[in-house]
Design an enzyme around this catalytic site. Sequence first.
Site, short mmCIF file in Angstrom:
data_model
loop_
_atom_site.label_atom_id
_atom_site.label_comp_id
_atom_site.label_asym_id
_atom_site.label_seq_id
_atom_site.Cartn_x
_atom_site.Cartn_y
_atom_site.Cartn_z
N GLY A 168 91.62 55.05 35.59
CA GLY A 168 92.19 55.67 36.78
C GLY A 168 93.06 56.87 36.45
O GLY A 168 92.99 57.46 35.37
N CYS A 169 93.93 57.21 37.40
CA CYS A 169 94.60 58.51 37.40
C CYS A 169 95.67 58.68 36.32
O CYS A 169 96.08 59.81 36.05
CB CYS A 169 95.21 58.77 38.77
SG CYS A 169 93.98 59.03 40.07
N PHE A 170 96.15 57.60 35.72
CA PHE A 170 97.17 57.78 34.67
C PHE A 170 96.56 58.16 33.33
O PHE A 170 97.27 58.54 32.39
CB PHE A 170 98.03 56.52 34.51
CG PHE A 170 97.29 55.29 34.03
CD1 PHE A 170 97.00 55.13 32.68
CD2 PHE A 170 96.91 54.30 34.91
CE1 PHE A 170 96.32 54.00 32.23
CE2 PHE A 170 96.24 53.16 34.47
CZ PHE A 170 95.94 53.02 33.12
N PHE A 379 100.15 59.07 36.50
CA PHE A 379 100.44 57.95 37.40
C PHE A 379 99.12 57.32 37.84
O PHE A 379 98.19 58.04 38.15
CB PHE A 379 101.17 58.41 38.67
CG PHE A 379 102.31 59.35 38.45
CD1 PHE A 379 103.44 58.96 37.75
CD2 PHE A 379 102.27 60.65 38.94
CE1 PHE A 379 104.51 59.82 37.55
CE2 PHE A 379 103.33 61.53 38.75
CZ PHE A 379 104.45 61.12 38.05
#
Length: 395
Positions: A168-170, A379
């Site tokens: 994911g985004c982190f 994040f």
Amino acid sequence: MVMGTPSSLDEIRKAQRADGPAGILAIGTANPANHVIQAEYPDYYFRITNSEHMTDLKEKFKRMCDKSTIRKRHMHLTEEFLKDNPNMCAYMAPSLDARQDIVVVEVPKLGKEAAVKAIKEWGQPKSKITHVVFCTTSGVDMPGADYQLTKLLGLRPSVKRLMMYQQGCFAGGTVLRLAKDLAENNRGARVLVVCSEITAVTFRGPSDTHLDSLVGQALFSDGAAALIVGSDADISAGEKPIFEMVSAAQTILPDSDGAIDGHLREVGLTFHLLKDVPGLISKNIEKSLDEAFKPLGISDWNSLFWIAHPGGPAILDDVEKKLGLKAEKMRATRHVLSEYGNMSSACVLFILDEMRRKSVEDGVATTGEGLEWGVLFGFGPGLTVETVVLHSVPV
């Protein structure tokens, strides 16, 4: 068996490690040619998903797109393809095979485009690449996208590969942390890092009972970024760091279970988001900054250059407010959000590229907008936060 003496083991360990910190030696980015203009996207999205009768929901989606501060997004999925695959346009219809067929091929290909640019800027023969770190939240396969990229680029079969799926985004921060450790603990290592993301796994039609899914449809986009990371740059061969990595940390935020979830199902990758994600991040970010910069004696957050994953404008607004940041601190971050949307793990690497480009264009003293020290934040699901301390170099 003759045991090595402690001194010889120490010498071996020392010889295996680099002398200096890991540096980012080159950056490359790539996007699909197909793109959408955000102001036009609500009409397109509700038409292609046969949802134009959901007029109230369309108005909500228009407001989401307006508030997103995004101008355009690149997407591999074309109107023609979606017309041929109506199950991908439903909110919940079996469509994983069609999605997988796209991303298993296209994720490594887009990653290759970015990698070729990074290798060209680096200026060294690709045979010097010792490690590959590949990251994607788009689909899974065996052998993985790391293997496919190695084949596409013609890298040595002995290159040491690491594949990261479904982070994911982190994860733009995670790959930097891993590359730093690989470069600093293996003398002479040159790590090719690639983040490649394609939203074919997450695209779906609207649902008036799942507005969090609609948020993702307003934000997510496609892109790939690549870095070459290594310690002890060979100046005589033309290597030069763009940024140096000083420290890297990961933490799970307290009381954040279920704040961001993704689940791979027959219907694709579903996305679930709690409203208070910006609040959870802004409430906890100063602790991460304190821990990262206390060893350097830095507590003025406006003295840093900033690279933050642009999950959405509300996160950036809340962080700015909480830390009292000047508006220009997030310039590079907001520029990438505006021009590319949220490309998940690839975003922070695009922002690094934008920052060094603008620093050179503006004629400032360093690659970090003229400043010496900076921070990179990722994040994502968990809520997980990655914190990387960066040191700029003279332009």
